[in-house]
Design a protein around this motif. Structure first.
Motif, mmCIF file in Angstrom:
data_model
loop_
_atom_site.group_PDB
_atom_site.id
_atom_site.type_symbol
_atom_site.label_atom_id
_atom_site.label_comp_id
_atom_site.label_asym_id
_atom_site.label_seq_id
_atom_site.Cartn_x
_atom_site.Cartn_y
_atom_site.Cartn_z
ATOM 1 N N GLU A 246 0.827 -1.218 0.000
ATOM 2 C CA GLU A 246 0.000 0.000 0.000
ATOM 3 C C GLU A 246 0.857 1.263 0.000
ATOM 4 O OE1 GLU A 246 -2.560 -3.284 1.524
ATOM 5 O OE2 GLU A 246 -0.512 -2.615 1.935
ATOM 6 N N ILE A 249 2.321 2.014 -3.500
ATOM 7 C CA ILE A 249 1.306 2.536 -4.430
ATOM 8 C C ILE A 249 0.935 3.972 -4.066
ATOM 9 C CG2 ILE A 249 -1.062 2.227 -5.250
ATOM 10 C CD1 ILE A 249 -0.641 -0.803 -4.888
ATOM 11 N N GLU A 250 0.817 4.253 -2.781
ATOM 12 C CA GLU A 250 0.501 5.612 -2.348
ATOM 13 C C GLU A 250 1.606 6.585 -2.770
ATOM 14 O OE1 GLU A 250 -0.422 8.149 1.768
ATOM 15 O OE2 GLU A 250 0.016 5.989 1.853
ATOM 16 N N ARG A 324 -5.739 -6.164 -2.034
ATOM 17 C CA ARG A 324 -4.977 -5.046 -1.453
ATOM 18 C C ARG A 324 -4.457 -4.115 -2.554
ATOM 19 N NH1 ARG A 324 -0.463 -7.599 2.239
ATOM 20 N NH2 ARG A 324 0.164 -5.404 2.312
ATOM 21 N N VAL A 325 -3.934 -4.706 -3.625
ATOM 22 C CA VAL A 325 -3.435 -3.898 -4.732
ATOM 23 C C VAL A 325 -4.584 -3.126 -5.387
ATOM 24 C CG1 VAL A 325 -2.381 -3.968 -7.031
ATOM 25 C CG2 VAL A 325 -1.447 -5.384 -5.190
ATOM 26 N N ALA A 328 -5.698 -0.197 -3.042
ATOM 27 C CA ALA A 328 -4.689 0.862 -2.975
ATOM 28 C C ALA A 328 -4.584 1.615 -4.296
ATOM 29 C CB ALA A 328 -3.335 0.258 -2.605
ATOM 30 N N THR A 329 -4.691 0.904 -5.410
ATOM 31 C CA THR A 329 -4.624 1.540 -6.728
ATOM 32 C C THR A 329 -5.812 2.471 -6.940
ATOM 33 O OG1 THR A 329 -3.447 -0.371 -7.652
ATOM 34 C CG2 THR A 329 -4.519 1.108 -9.218
ATOM 35 N N LYS A 331 -7.575 3.946 -4.556
ATOM 36 C CA LYS A 331 -7.421 5.105 -3.675
ATOM 37 C C LYS A 331 -6.444 6.121 -4.238
ATOM 38 C CE LYS A 331 -8.524 3.052 0.841
ATOM 39 N NZ LYS A 331 -7.977 2.708 2.185
#
Length: 360
Positions: A246, A249-250, A324-325, A328-329, A331
């Protein structure tokens, strides 16, 4: 009675801990300690680069899980030394080891640009994006001297041919003078691979690649210059670097990345042994747990070559990583990697070099 020499050990600045014979070799060696100290045991592996004259430089694939159908690789072997690299077993075709040989015995295709020019000039050639770096990194340290990737980019720029690039080295910033004009014509998409934000882990996992924070800076530098750049969280290794998914990606979104892709670790052929050795040396306390999770993601095996699952695994843990990916992507407001459409309509076949030169 002789005592067996340890089959693997740490080598400063290298990923692999041993140099096992390739799967195609017919001769096997077994070393035993005779009590005499040997100079070669203490010597650090040195990088050797050999010149290779390639007959063809465009490789093609029809794999449904890969986002391109053709690629070119300026180098065989990779000095980055990433222990998880799925390309390591390819050194077996050269009668060399997937271990230390892969990261120290390198081959540079010195005639890459000339052969590429010839192949692009063929009458039956159909333009589609070429991936640079599908097997080994096109911006590994020896590119500073050989400049083969730069030569290939200059040719693609000359004939308006689109390409994608995958690297984990900030050296790509050197070629902004070519990449920026290509980006303006929608001819290039760069992908920077970042699988951890932990410098200590990265120095063991991928010892000669740019540090994670430096790669993230390269993302921002490229994006600020107008070059579209995505981040590949690859490979994700359970119980080792997956905690950073996460955060990567953020930070990628904040740096200006336009897309995110990911893969889970793959252990084909000799890589199974090499990765186990690496775990025993660097993370012995969780080695068994990591291998167990990898097997759970591969139907009980170290590796499953099924096109439908080999990149991202299967089972509960693989599903958790996928979700999860995705979250996060979303967001971060990013798209999926390989979805960017590049311009293939402007391609003009390059002229073959003439010994008489050109007037126009």
């Amino acid at each position: 009675m002789s005592t067996p020499i340890p089959l693997f050990r740490k080598h400063k600045g290298r990923g692999a801990a041993s140099n096992p014979e390739g799967r195609f070799e017919s001769v096997r060696y077994h070393a035993e300690d005779d009590g005499w100290a040997r100079e070669e045991d203490a010597r650090r592996p040195v990088t050797e680069v050999r010149e290779e004259l390639a007959r063809s430089v465009i490789t093609r694939n029809d794999s449904p899980d890969i986002g391109f159908d053709r690629a070119t690789n300026p180098y065989r072997g990779c000095e980055h030394g990433c222990i998880y690299c799925y390309a390591r077993p390819s050194h077996g075709y050269l009668n060399l080891s997937a271990g230390l040989d892969f990261e120290t015995k390198l081959f540079a295709k010195s005639n890459l640009a000339d052969v590429l020019r010839h192949e692009l000039a063929r009458k039956n050639y159909t333009c589609q994006p070429i991936n640079i770096g599908s097997n080994t990194d096109p911006y590994q340290p020896i590119e500073k001297t050989w400049r083969l990737t730069r030569a290939a980019l200059a040719l693609l720029d000359e004939c308006n041919h689109p390409c994608t690039i995958v690297t984990k080295n900030a050296l790509i910033e050197r070629d902004l003078d070519i990449l920026v004009p290509m980006a303006e014509r929608k001819l290039v998409q760069v992908f920077i691979s970042i699988n951890s934000l932990d410098n200590k882990l990265a120095s063991k996992l991928e010892p000669r690649a740019s540090a994670p924070h430096r790669r993230m800076q390269a993302v921002k530098t490229l994006r600020d210059a107008g070059v579209p750049v995505g981040v590949l969280v690859a490979p994700i290794i359970p119980a080792l670097n997956e905690k950073d998914v996460e955060a990567i990606i953020e930070q990628a979104g904040a740096a200006g990345a336009n897309s995110i892709g990911y893969t889970c670790v793959r252990l084909p052929h000799e890589l199974k042994q090499l990765f186990r050795e690496w775990l025993e040396l660097h993370y012995p306390d969780r080695a068994a747990h990591i291998i167990s999770l990898i097997q759970q993601m591969n139907g009980g095996k170290d590796y499953d070559s099924n096109f439908a699952t080999r990149m991202r695994g299967q089972g509960v843990f693989a599903d958790i990583i996928r979700k999860r990916v995705q979250v996060a992507t979303r967001k971060a407001g990013l798209e999926r990697a390989w979805d960017t459409v590049l311009n293939t309509s402007a391609f003009v076949a390059p002229r073959a070099h003439s010994p008489q030169g050109e007037l126009f």
